[in-house]
Motif scaffolding. Structure first.
Motif: not given
Length: 261
Positions: A219-223
Motif C-alpha cells: 500500500v505504501h508503494a501506490i502513487q
C-alpha cells in the motif's frame, strides 16, 4: 423464473429455526432447507444434492470452522455469512460473499442481504457470482487465527553470502518466467524463493494486495490509480514497474476495501 433454493447451515438449532422462520416470512416462495450445523453433515448433504442458489453459512460449526466445509465442497452457491464476530473483523467477507449478518440476526438486515442477492443475480446471474473458494478460505483462516504472525523478513543469497531483506523495505513483488522478484523502495531487485500465492499467505494483507497474477504490491508503494478500459484500473507505483499493473473489474471492490482500512 425458477424457485430460489436456499440452505441454512447453523450450529445452534434455535438460531437455525429462527432464521428459517424469518426467511420464510420474507420470501415464502423460496425453497429453504436447514442442514446439520456441522462440517461433516453439511458436506455429506452437498455430496448428495444439487448446490442451492444461496447459503446462509455460520462461520463456527459444531465440529470446526466453515472453511473446512468450503474446502471440501467447493460450493457453487452464493454465500451470506452469519457470525458473532465483530464488524471490523468480518467486513472483509463482503468482498467475496454477498453480505454478512451479525448475531442475533436482525430482520431488516436480513431483508437487505436478500435484496442485495436478488439485485446481483438479476444483473449477473449466479454463475458469475459464486464465491471464489480460495479467497474465502484465506479470509476464513486469517479471521479464525487472529494472532497469526506475518513474515517480516527474507533470507537472501547472493555474491557468496547471505543477507536479510526486511519486508517493510519492499515496494512490490512480481513474477516473471516462474521466478519471483522483490523490488525495494530504492528500486533494487532480489530473487525470492516463493511464489506469489505463497507470499500472499505469508504477508500481512493489510499491507500487501495481489493486484493480478503477476504482481503483489505494498500500500505504501501506490502513487496513483487511473481508470482503464473494460472497467479495469491501472495502479502506478514507486519505484515504477516496467509493465502496467492492472486490476480487473472483479477485484476493484476488494482493492477499494483494502485501501479504506
Amino acid at each position: 423464473m425458477n424457485k430460489i433454493k436456499a440452505a441454512i447451515i447453523e450450529d445452534e438449532i434455535p438460531a437455525g429455526r429462527l432464521l428459517h422462520k424469518m426467511l420464510s416470512g420474507l420470501r415464502p416462495d423460496w425453497e429453504i432447507v436447514v442442514l446439520p450445523g456441522s462440517v461433516e453433515g453439511s458436506v455429506k448433504w452437498f455430496q448428495e444434492h444439487p448446490h442451492p442458489d444461496i447459503i446462509f453459512l455460520d462461520i463456527q460449526l459444531t465440529d470446526g470452522i466453515s472453511f473446512t466445509f468450503i474446502e471440501q465442497t467447493q460450493p457453487e452457491s452464493m454465500i451470506i455469512f452469519t457470525t458473532a464476530y465483530d464488524e471490523y473483523a468480518i467486513r472483509a467477507f463482503t468482498v467475496n460473499s454477498i453480505d454478512y449478518l451479525l448475531k442475533p440476526i436482525n430482520r431488516e438486515r436480513l431483508a437487505e442481504a436478500i435484496e442485495k442477492f436478488e439485485r446481483l443475480t438479476a444483473r449477473y446471474g449466479n454463475a458469475n457470482l459464486s464465491s471464489s473458494s480460495n479467497e474465502l478460505l484465506n479470509l476464513l483462516k486469517n479471521i479464525s487465527n487472529p494472532e497469526k504472525k506475518y513474515r517480516t523478513r527474507f533470507l537472501i543469497s547472493g555474491d557468496e553470502k547471505l543477507y536479510t531483506l526486511q519486508v517493510e523495505d519492499i515496494a512490490y513483488f512480481y513474477s516473471e518466467n516462474k521466478i519471483t522478484f522483490a523490488v525495494t523502495k530504492e528500486g533494487k531487485e532480489h530473487i525470492i524463493d516463493l511464489s506469489l500465492d505463497k507470499l500472499s499467505e505469508q504477508l500481512n494483507p493489510d499491507i500487501f494486495f495481489r493486484t493480478n497474477r503477476q504482481t503483489l504490491i505494498s500500500v505504501h508503494a501506490i502513487q496513483k490509480i487511473e481508470n482503464y478500459f473494460l472497467g479495469k484500473i491501472i495502479v502506478q507505483v514507486k519505484p515504477p514497474f516496467k509493465d502496467k499493473i492492472t486490476v480487473s473489474r472483479e477485484k476493484i471492490a476488494a482493492m477499494k476495501l483494502w485501501l479504506n482500512y
